[in-house]
Design an enzyme around this catalytic site. Sequence first.
Site, PDB file in Angstrom:
ATOM      1  N   HIS A   1      -1.026   0.363  -4.708  1.00  8.87           N
ATOM      2  CA  HIS A   1      -1.240   0.736  -4.755  1.00  8.87           C
ATOM      3  C   HIS A   1       0.774   1.286  -5.670  1.00  8.87           C
ATOM      4  CE1 HIS A   1      -4.527   2.222  -2.322  1.00  8.87           C
ATOM      5  NE2 HIS A   1      -4.602   1.918  -3.333  1.00  8.87           N
TER       6      HIS A   1
ATOM      7  N   GLU B   1       0.632   3.631   6.641  1.00  5.14           N
ATOM      8  CA  GLU B   1       0.783   5.152   5.427  1.00  5.14           C
ATOM      9  C   GLU B   1       3.019   4.957   5.925  1.00  5.14           C
ATOM     10  OE1 GLU B   1      -0.746   6.054   2.715  1.00  5.14           O
ATOM     11  OE2 GLU B   1      -2.451   4.879   3.485  1.00  5.14           O
TER      12      GLU B   1
ATOM     13  N   HIS C   1       1.445   1.120   2.812  1.00  6.48           N
ATOM     14  CA  HIS C   1       0.816   1.801   1.558  1.00  6.48           C
ATOM     15  C   HIS C   1       1.873   2.914   2.128  1.00  6.48           C
ATOM     16  CE1 HIS C   1      -2.882   0.804   0.302  1.00  6.48           C
ATOM     17  NE2 HIS C   1      -2.756  -0.084   0.808  1.00  6.48           N
TER      18      HIS C   1
ATOM     19  N   GLU D   1       3.359   3.649  -4.726  1.00 11.97           N
ATOM     20  CA  GLU D   1       4.119   3.685  -3.218  1.00 11.97           C
ATOM     21  C   GLU D   1       5.563   2.879  -3.335  1.00 11.97           C
ATOM     22  OE1 GLU D   1      -1.064   5.081  -2.214  1.00 11.97           O
ATOM     23  OE2 GLU D   1      -0.046   3.052  -1.255  1.00 11.97           O
TER      24      GLU D   1
HETATM   25  C1  7B0 Z   1      -5.954   3.874   0.640  1.00 13.01           C
HETATM   26  O1  7B0 Z   1      -2.812   7.257   0.360  1.00 13.01           O
HETATM   27  C2  7B0 Z   1      -6.895   4.661   3.478  1.00 13.01           C
HETATM   28  C3  7B0 Z   1      -7.398   3.565   4.069  1.00 13.01           C
HETATM   29  C4  7B0 Z   1      -8.345   5.097   4.980  1.00 13.01           C
HETATM   30  N1  7B0 Z   1      -9.137   4.025   4.451  1.00 13.01           N
HETATM   31  C5  7B0 Z   1      -5.599   3.704   2.887  1.00 13.01           C
HETATM   32  C6  7B0 Z   1      -5.277   4.453   1.443  1.00 13.01           C
HETATM   33  O2  7B0 Z   1      -6.296   3.307  -0.764  1.00 13.01           O
HETATM   34  O3  7B0 Z   1      -7.255   5.090   0.335  1.00 13.01           O
HETATM   35  N2  7B0 Z   1      -4.412   5.633   1.340  1.00 13.01           N
HETATM   36  S1  7B0 Z   1      -3.841   6.142  -0.564  1.00 13.01           S
HETATM   37  O4  7B0 Z   1      -3.967   5.493  -1.195  1.00 13.01           O
HETATM   38  N3  7B0 Z   1      -2.011   4.917  -0.141  1.00 13.01           N
HETATM   39 ZN    ZN Z   2      -1.668   3.016  -0.926  1.00 10.45          ZN
END
Ligand code: 7B0
Ligand code: ZN
Length: 537
Positions: free
Chosen positions: A102, A310, A237, A105
Amino acid sequence: MSRTLRARLGSGLLGLALLLPAAVATPASAAAADFPSGYTGYHTYAEMVADVAAVVAAHPTIARRMSIGRSYQGRTIWAVKISDNVALDEDEPEVLFDGLTHSDEHMGLEMTLRIMHWLVDGYGTTTRITNIVDSREIWIILGVNPDGAEYDIAGGHFHFWRKNRQPNAGTSAIGTDVNRNFGYRWGGGGRTSSNPAAITYRGPYAFSTPEARNVRDFLASRVVNGRQQIRTAITFHEAGRLVMWPYGYTLANIPVDMTTDDHIALAIIGKHMAATSGYRPEQASDLYITSGTTRDYEYGKYRIFAYTFELSVVDYPDDALIPSETGRNKEAVLYLIERAWCPLSVLGATVRTARCGAFDDDLEVSRGWRANLDGTDTATVGAWQRGDPQPTTTSAGRKQPDTVPSGRYAFITGTAAGTSPNANDLDGGRTTTTSPAIDLPAAANQKLQFRWTFADDAAAVTGDELRVEVLDATTSTTTTVFLTHGTATQRNAGWHLASIDLAAFAGHSIQLRFSATDAGTNSLVEAGFDDVRVTRP
Ligand code: 7B0
Ligand code: ZN
Ligand code: CA
Ligand code: CA
């Protein structure tokens, strides 16, 4: 190279760019001079490339860079390998770190750069890191989605851009969420969208993005001798200070595509890392359900112990937070690298002996077994299949089992039940499946263990059998180490444990050949095996 980038570069400049090394050519497309004020400590793409080049130049014996492909707009995606004898593909457990899937991030890229520096700087100066670099092969992908990241800072202000920069047919909406584009349960439930304008747009099909394909192809390139070399991984992330383990696609803790052992070990390791980082540990779907993520793909396809971190409490942490927000994960990163030798070892001494030896296959994913290797198989129906067996039952009892010892898959002589118990059993002769090569250490007390079932009816003859042979490449010999055969009485399905001393083969390179035979007149023969292991001495 994309049409967008061609247009931006112009044909004259494009011609010039092609003559230059990739690392020099790509910044020409990056209008982004730097991050906005308060964030200039973050690495732009060009700064990252320069840092990587400097590190590999300064540490040529333990650090190498390689391209794993290009982004949609043509930027080179760099991976760095860190290990002793770095130019060689040694038989050492491998670990993967990536970030910036992402593109809003940015701490994810900083995290991967830090890991690179910890390892090269610690080599020869701290015992723990020297041991790690000597005994592992560590891969670091430096920015999965640089197009999005460069766009995110274009013009000196943030655009809050998460996706890649790939146009979508029939709409002006740009970009695909690369963390919804992986081909494991792609398009399933949860926060994933089919709308190109959504920030979680999954793309028109799995792996429609070059960015996800680059990671996919890199992972595939680490399958050596049928076996995935990468054992543990983190995809970084932001934000939330979380450690998450698979799966994200379902709320179930142990769905059919995960074993109980794996679930327990994934959680133990995840909780340990979270404790050392001051993070919250949870299964990925506890945050919210997602389908098509990096982590689910790595575990689902390859059984890599893959985690999502995260980073940071807040989104867009200013650059003063880079040292503390990356540094708090140092212990977790080193721990996960160490655990790569056998992640299941956290389950205790008994499991360590059973599952951390020279070979361990629960048959849940493809690990390089080959059918009919020498071309002499004669079976006409019921050849070995790795899959989920459908039960069959005669008046004498169960012939093909309903359940398998681990997970959902085993090798079975024809997994389908067929229209009657005799319809899809083994017929016509012999079926074989042969393991990849196993290099047995020269140590005593290694046992070949597996679970087996063999069923027949009263028409069975002695030549109806389940046989296991060791093909010894060192001595060029074939030795039967297990044999059970038909008799003129009914035998029903049931899982049994075989345990065979491998002392005669210690120090040799061997393969295991499982064969099942229906000899003579066709009778009802069903065989199966699961959980093939060489125990740890
Ligand atoms: C995303 O805020 C989420 C994992 C939950 N299954 C990871 C990630 O791809 O949504 N969170 S985020 O976008 N970095
Ligand atoms: Zn992410
Ligand atoms: Ca090495
Ligand atoms: Ca299994």
